[in-house]
Design a protein around this motif. Structure first.
Motif, short mmCIF file in Angstrom:
data_model
loop_
_atom_site.label_atom_id
_atom_site.label_comp_id
_atom_site.label_asym_id
_atom_site.label_seq_id
_atom_site.Cartn_x
_atom_site.Cartn_y
_atom_site.Cartn_z
N GLN A 1 -6.18 -6.29 -3.92
CA GLN A 1 -4.90 -6.41 -3.22
C GLN A 1 -5.03 -7.31 -1.99
O GLN A 1 -4.18 -8.16 -1.73
N LEU A 2 -6.11 -7.15 -1.24
CA LEU A 2 -6.32 -7.99 -0.06
C LEU A 2 -6.61 -9.44 -0.46
O LEU A 2 -6.22 -10.38 0.24
N VAL B 1 0.83 -1.21 0.00
CA VAL B 1 0.00 0.00 0.00
C VAL B 1 0.87 1.25 0.00
O VAL B 1 0.61 2.21 -0.76
N THR C 1 -13.25 0.30 -3.42
CA THR C 1 -13.41 -1.02 -2.84
C THR C 1 -12.77 -2.10 -3.72
O THR C 1 -12.22 -3.08 -3.21
N VAL D 1 -3.63 -1.24 6.31
CA VAL D 1 -4.11 -0.04 5.62
C VAL D 1 -4.07 1.17 6.55
O VAL D 1 -3.69 2.27 6.15
N PHE E 1 -8.85 -2.22 -3.18
CA PHE E 1 -8.40 -2.92 -1.99
C PHE E 1 -8.86 -4.38 -1.97
O PHE E 1 -8.16 -5.24 -1.42
#
Length: 318
Positions: A152-153, A126, A146, A202, A149
């Motif tokens: 990536q998550l 991040v 949204t 984050v 992320f």
């Protein structure tokens, strides 16, 4: 993280409309003009219907490729828990703790520790994307925040899943541990713990001034979680005055509940010199885990509040 690669995803995600130059011209009329006008509308409609999954998938694939191409992130984020487990757990194969094999006990602890290495990976990712202005450019396109992320998550979560399968296989195949007594509780705890450390990554990215400074933020979290959350040894082996604070660290309730779910015993009070913990059924396992899961939820809520206050889409300086 590669800015050029990120930029290609931005262009691919944000530019998926009508072909450039499909304007129809000033003299276009009749069916040709109508078809020309309908193309961007149809493309926009397709983006509204399928955009979010496509964008999230693009971010997932990008993060997945970048992770495996970066040797440092691969070592810390994937290999470190496995290698540490082999070093720590192998000498404990002939010992027991709480009525279970001590090597298997330690291995389940390192499954929890894998969540901390995923935290380090996410924090570095991040901050690097923010400093390379990737997040700023993505925010200026139609890619939903949204989806950025979620992709990536999701990639980091897939890495954790591979670690769980590898460490779980070691626990069962090499150390003779049984299969998880309560798979549902195990999965719920693992997902809750992952969300906690993902949100925390984050949030703390907002306190990290640069990618170079990320290890200074991540290393204390890693050390405290590894040595203060019962990953390697039970918390009862710590000085008395440290045991209560240690039980309330973010990783400690995750590790305790993972062990309860795996072995079907009420972990949290075990010690090297104590006897075997009594076996419990599924209902009592969930009852025993309730307090730990609520503590994880409280940590997650606190990290989410912190993230809303601290997170930045642009570099902190310059």
């Amino acid at each position: 993280m590669s800015s050029a690669t990120d930029s290609s995803v931005i262009r691919g995600g944000a530019g998926g409309g009508a072909p450039a130059g499909a304007t129809g011209g000033t003299g276009a009329a009749g069916p040709t003009a109508r078809r020309t006008e309908e193309r961007p509308r149809a493309a926009a409609e397709r983006h509204r219907e399928l955009g979010w999954p496509q964008y999230a998938r693009g971010q997932f694939l990008l993060s997945w490729r970048v992770f495996w191409r970066n040797r440092r992130s691969t070592f810390i984020g994937f290999l470190l828990p496995v290698l540490l487990n082999l070093v720590v757990a192998a000498p404990l194969r002939d010992k027991e703790i709480g009525g279970v094999n001590a090597a298997a006990y330690s291995t389940v602890g390192f499954i929890g520790f894998a969540l901390v290495t995923s935290f380090i990976n996410l924090l570095n990712g991040v901050v690097a994307r923010r400093d390379d202005l990737v997040l700023k450019r993505l925010r200026g396109t139609e890619v939903p925040a949204t989806a950025i992320f979620a992709g990536q998550l999701g990639a980091a979560g897939a890495v954790v899943l591979l670690q769980v399968l590898l460490l779980g296989g070691l626990s069962v195949g090499w150390f003779g541990a049984p299969l998880p007594a309560d798979p549902l509780l195990f999965v719920v705890t693992l997902v809750a713990g992952y969300l906690l450390f993902a949100v925390l990554a984050v949030a703390l990215s907002g306190l990290t001034p640069s990618a170079e400074a990320a290890p200074m933020v991540a290393t204390p979290v890693l050390l405290v979680c590894m040595f203060g959350s019962g990953v390697v040894a039970p918390l009862s082996s710590m000085p008395q005055w440290l045991q209560e604070p240690a039980h309330n660290l973010p990783l400690a309730p995750v590790v305790e509940t993972l062990r309860t779910a795996w072995f079907g015993r009420p972990f949290g009070t075990e010690s090297w010199s104590g006897g075997a913990l009594a076996r419990i059924d599924l209902l009592h396992g969930w009852q025993h885990a309730t307090g730990s899961l609520l503590l994880v939820a409280a940590w997650t809520a606190g990290a989410a509040v912190l993230g809303r206050r601290l997170f930045r889409w642009e570099p902190r300086h310059g």
